[in-house]
Design a protein around this motif. Sequence first.
Motif, PDB file in Angstrom:
ATOM      1  N   THR A  82       0.824  -1.208   0.000  1.00 11.41           N
ATOM      2  CA  THR A  82       0.000   0.000   0.000  1.00 11.41           C
ATOM      3  C   THR A  82       0.858   1.257   0.000  1.00 11.41           C
ATOM      4  OG1 THR A  82      -0.146  -0.003   2.426  1.00 11.41           O
ATOM      5  CG2 THR A  82      -1.902  -1.121   1.212  1.00 11.41           C
ATOM      6  N   TYR A  83       0.292   2.319  -0.598  1.00 15.35           N
ATOM      7  CA  TYR A  83       0.928   3.637  -0.536  1.00 15.35           C
ATOM      8  C   TYR A  83      -0.148   4.689  -0.782  1.00 15.35           C
ATOM      9  CZ  TYR A  83       3.961   7.620  -1.329  1.00 15.35           C
ATOM     10  OH  TYR A  83       4.565   8.848  -1.242  1.00 15.35           O
ATOM     11  N   ASN A  84      -0.448   5.468   0.240  1.00 13.12           N
ATOM     12  CA  ASN A  84      -1.455   6.525   0.154  1.00 13.12           C
ATOM     13  C   ASN A  84      -2.740   6.014  -0.508  1.00 13.12           C
ATOM     14  OD1 ASN A  84       0.389   8.221   1.347  1.00 13.12           O
ATOM     15  ND2 ASN A  84       0.952   9.287  -0.542  1.00 13.12           N
ATOM     16  N   GLY A  85      -3.230   4.895  -0.015  1.00 11.96           N
ATOM     17  CA  GLY A  85      -4.365   4.247  -0.656  1.00 11.96           C
ATOM     18  C   GLY A  85      -5.653   4.287   0.137  1.00 11.96           C
ATOM     19  N   GLU A  86      -5.814   5.274   1.002  1.00 14.73           N
ATOM     20  CA  GLU A  86      -6.960   5.285   1.922  1.00 14.73           C
ATOM     21  C   GLU A  86      -8.318   5.315   1.213  1.00 14.73           C
ATOM     22  OE1 GLU A  86      -6.795   8.780   4.328  1.00 14.73           O
ATOM     23  OE2 GLU A  86      -7.002  10.177   2.650  1.00 14.73           O
ATOM     24  N   LYS A  87      -8.388   5.871   0.006  1.00  6.27           N
ATOM     25  CA  LYS A  87      -9.672   6.084  -0.660  1.00  6.27           C
ATOM     26  C   LYS A  87     -10.410   4.777  -0.955  1.00  6.27           C
ATOM     27  CE  LYS A  87     -11.863   8.548  -4.489  1.00  6.27           C
ATOM     28  NZ  LYS A  87     -11.664   9.446  -5.647  1.00  6.27           N
ATOM     29  N   PHE A  88      -9.682   3.761  -1.440  1.00  7.00           N
ATOM     30  CA  PHE A  88     -10.325   2.518  -1.860  1.00  7.00           C
ATOM     31  C   PHE A  88      -9.909   1.308  -1.025  1.00  7.00           C
ATOM     32  CE2 PHE A  88      -9.740   5.028  -5.883  1.00  7.00           C
ATOM     33  CZ  PHE A  88     -11.084   5.351  -6.076  1.00  7.00           C
ATOM     34  N   LEU A  89      -9.055   1.504  -0.041  1.00 10.70           N
ATOM     35  CA  LEU A  89      -8.436   0.391   0.669  1.00 10.70           C
ATOM     36  C   LEU A  89      -9.443  -0.488   1.407  1.00 10.70           C
ATOM     37  CD1 LEU A  89      -5.945  -1.155   1.551  1.00 10.70           C
ATOM     38  CD2 LEU A  89      -5.576   0.561   3.354  1.00 10.70           C
ATOM     39  N   LYS A  90     -10.376   0.120   2.134  1.00  8.94           N
ATOM     40  CA  LYS A  90     -11.337  -0.685   2.898  1.00  8.94           C
ATOM     41  C   LYS A  90     -12.162  -1.588   1.985  1.00  8.94           C
ATOM     42  CE  LYS A  90     -12.021   2.149   7.036  1.00  8.94           C
ATOM     43  NZ  LYS A  90     -13.023   2.826   7.907  1.00  8.94           N
ATOM     44  N   GLU A  91     -12.581  -1.048   0.865  1.00  6.91           N
ATOM     45  CA  GLU A  91     -13.382  -1.824  -0.076  1.00  6.91           C
ATOM     46  C   GLU A  91     -12.606  -3.029  -0.585  1.00  6.91           C
ATOM     47  OE1 GLU A  91     -16.636  -0.568  -3.461  1.00  6.91           O
ATOM     48  OE2 GLU A  91     -14.760   0.560  -3.349  1.00  6.91           O
ATOM     49  N   GLN A  92     -11.321  -2.834  -0.849  1.00  7.75           N
ATOM     50  CA  GLN A  92     -10.499  -3.948  -1.319  1.00  7.75           C
ATOM     51  C   GLN A  92     -10.285  -4.979  -0.223  1.00  7.75           C
ATOM     52  OE1 GLN A  92      -9.627  -5.806  -3.462  1.00  7.75           O
ATOM     53  NE2 GLN A  92      -7.495  -5.729  -4.119  1.00  7.75           N
ATOM     54  N   LEU A  93      -9.953  -4.539   0.972  1.00 10.37           N
ATOM     55  CA  LEU A  93      -9.748  -5.476   2.080  1.00 10.37           C
ATOM     56  C   LEU A  93     -11.007  -6.301   2.358  1.00 10.37           C
ATOM     57  CD1 LEU A  93      -7.693  -3.225   4.516  1.00 10.37           C
ATOM     58  CD2 LEU A  93      -6.866  -5.284   3.373  1.00 10.37           C
ATOM     59  N   GLU A  94     -12.154  -5.665   2.301  1.00 10.39           N
ATOM     60  CA  GLU A  94     -13.405  -6.387   2.526  1.00 10.39           C
ATOM     61  C   GLU A  94     -13.612  -7.468   1.468  1.00 10.39           C
ATOM     62  OE1 GLU A  94     -15.484  -6.336   4.999  1.00 10.39           O
ATOM     63  OE2 GLU A  94     -14.498  -4.719   6.107  1.00 10.39           O
ATOM     64  N   SER A  95     -13.228  -7.177   0.223  1.00 12.66           N
ATOM     65  CA  SER A  95     -13.387  -8.175  -0.835  1.00 12.66           C
ATOM     66  C   SER A  95     -12.438  -9.357  -0.636  1.00 12.66           C
ATOM     67  CB  SER A  95     -13.175  -7.541  -2.217  1.00 12.66           C
ATOM     68  OG  SER A  95     -11.808  -7.336  -2.520  1.00 12.66           O
ATOM     69  N   LEU A  96     -11.263  -9.107  -0.076  1.00 14.49           N
ATOM     70  CA  LEU A  96     -10.327 -10.204   0.220  1.00 14.49           C
ATOM     71  C   LEU A  96     -10.863 -11.066   1.356  1.00 14.49           C
ATOM     72  CD1 LEU A  96      -6.845  -8.399   0.071  1.00 14.49           C
ATOM     73  CD2 LEU A  96      -8.232  -9.309  -1.798  1.00 14.49           C
ATOM     74  N   LEU A  97     -11.460 -10.442   2.320  1.00 18.15           N
ATOM     75  CA  LEU A  97     -11.991 -11.170   3.476  1.00 18.15           C
ATOM     76  C   LEU A  97     -13.264 -11.944   3.156  1.00 18.15           C
ATOM     77  CD1 LEU A  97     -11.332  -8.347   6.075  1.00 18.15           C
ATOM     78  CD2 LEU A  97     -10.238 -10.591   6.078  1.00 18.15           C
ATOM     79  N   ARG A  98     -13.908 -11.627   2.040  1.00 20.35           N
ATOM     80  CA  ARG A  98     -15.128 -12.336   1.633  1.00 20.35           C
ATOM     81  C   ARG A  98     -14.854 -13.548   0.740  1.00 20.35           C
ATOM     82  NH1 ARG A  98     -17.269  -7.022   0.761  1.00 20.35           N
ATOM     83  NH2 ARG A  98     -16.853  -7.271  -1.460  1.00 20.35           N
ATOM     84  N   GLN A  99     -13.604 -13.882   0.521  1.00 16.75           N
ATOM     85  CA  GLN A  99     -13.284 -14.986  -0.386  1.00 16.75           C
ATOM     86  C   GLN A  99     -13.900 -16.307   0.079  1.00 16.75           C
ATOM     87  OE1 GLN A  99     -11.393 -14.797  -3.479  1.00 16.75           O
ATOM     88  NE2 GLN A  99     -12.133 -12.728  -3.003  1.00 16.75           N
ATOM     89  N   THR A 100     -14.375 -17.093  -0.881  1.00 18.54           N
ATOM     90  CA  THR A 100     -14.944 -18.403  -0.549  1.00 18.54           C
ATOM     91  C   THR A 100     -13.870 -19.359  -0.044  1.00 18.54           C
ATOM     92  OG1 THR A 100     -14.692 -19.090  -2.870  1.00 18.54           O
ATOM     93  CG2 THR A 100     -16.832 -18.186  -2.198  1.00 18.54           C
ATOM     94  N   TYR A 101     -12.638 -19.161  -0.481  1.00 26.34           N
ATOM     95  CA  TYR A 101     -11.512 -19.959   0.015  1.00 26.34           C
ATOM     96  C   TYR A 101     -11.076 -19.360   1.353  1.00 26.34           C
ATOM     97  CZ  TYR A 101      -7.341 -22.919  -0.344  1.00 26.34           C
ATOM     98  OH  TYR A 101      -6.373 -23.883  -0.143  1.00 26.34           O
ATOM     99  N   GLN A 102     -11.208 -20.113   2.427  1.00 22.94           N
ATOM    100  CA  GLN A 102     -11.068 -19.561   3.771  1.00 22.94           C
ATOM    101  C   GLN A 102      -9.671 -19.687   4.371  1.00 22.94           C
ATOM    102  OE1 GLN A 102     -13.671 -17.900   5.688  1.00 22.94           O
ATOM    103  NE2 GLN A 102     -14.246 -17.740   3.530  1.00 22.94           N
ATOM    104  N   ASN A 103      -8.881 -20.636   3.890  1.00 19.18           N
ATOM    105  CA  ASN A 103      -7.557 -20.853   4.484  1.00 19.18           C
ATOM    106  C   ASN A 103      -6.565 -19.849   3.907  1.00 19.18           C
ATOM    107  OD1 ASN A 103      -5.372 -21.868   5.859  1.00 19.18           O
ATOM    108  ND2 ASN A 103      -5.215 -23.757   4.667  1.00 19.18           N
ATOM    109  N   LEU A 104      -6.711 -18.606   4.314  1.00 18.64           N
ATOM    110  CA  LEU A 104      -5.844 -17.572   3.748  1.00 18.64           C
ATOM    111  C   LEU A 104      -5.436 -16.534   4.789  1.00 18.64           C
ATOM    112  CD1 LEU A 104      -7.592 -14.727   3.253  1.00 18.64           C
ATOM    113  CD2 LEU A 104      -8.501 -16.021   1.334  1.00 18.64           C
ATOM    114  N   GLU A 105      -4.301 -15.926   4.511  1.00 21.18           N
ATOM    115  CA  GLU A 105      -3.792 -14.802   5.292  1.00 21.18           C
ATOM    116  C   GLU A 105      -3.564 -13.627   4.345  1.00 21.18           C
ATOM    117  OE1 GLU A 105      -1.230 -17.159   8.748  1.00 21.18           O
ATOM    118  OE2 GLU A 105      -0.184 -16.185   7.069  1.00 21.18           O
TER     119      GLU A 105
END
Length: 297
Positions: free
Chosen positions: A12-35
Amino acid sequence: MEKGKVQILMSTYNGEKFLKEQLESLLRQTYQNLEILVRDDGSKDGTCEILREYEKKYSNVHVYLEDNVGVTKSFFELLKKSDADYIAFSDQDDVWLEEKVEKAVEKLKILEEPALYCSNKILVDSELNIIAENNHKKLIPGFENAVVECICTGCTSMMNRSLAENIKEHIPKRAIIHDWWCYLVASYLGKVIFDDNSYIWYRQHGGNVIGASPTLFGTICAKAEYVKKNKGKLKGQLGDFAQLYRQDSEKDNLVQLLLSSEKMPAKAKVVFGRTFYRQEKLDNLITRILFLINRML
């Protein structure tokens, strides 16, 4: 729990505008065994606060706040920290569809050789309105392509452990961008899979480090600017590759030929031969002209 841990690497670098939306999409993945491993590259806006918030809330989010080194080195630093069975790259401003990780793992799990998966992209604007679906026709990966072009956009990519470990042992100093280097190595050592389907909304906005365009005029302008910006960098990338990888004589000879192409007779072989290819006919012609007038390396 699915077999095989996945780690998603995000710089990340100065990404506050869209960062939460992206993180939420990563956390919604159907594949659960992830970091999710996030390295902040010296942000000066609210990015770090957002990252601390998610790290505190989710046990599978790990944040590293470090000095600015640029996007390529930042991703390589993350790769050094990785230890999962599968490694994916993520931008800070896209949105992943829920099955993105699952689809990539399905393709990679049957392969033992060093392997890299990448896919098509759905281009969207800053408000996630679709600009173009599956913005590439079928692409043909190969080392003869990788020496002059990157078709594996980092945010669509995932590699297996075998490829990740090899790259970690051969970190370049002059890679143009991390995803191009990974494509080079994968096509040299093993297998590259290009999925015609798309599982990512690839956001186009003024802050993109590298973006895409749905129009011919926009594409030509972007490519012209990219060539101008990266003058001299391809030579550095291929030079590093020649030093780090020497185990396939045919591919090694191709790299040496391109590095020698500023002078005859290598120039003639590169310009008029079939030593490399790009995905588009126009790109092939332009690239040969640039080699002819010594503007490619």
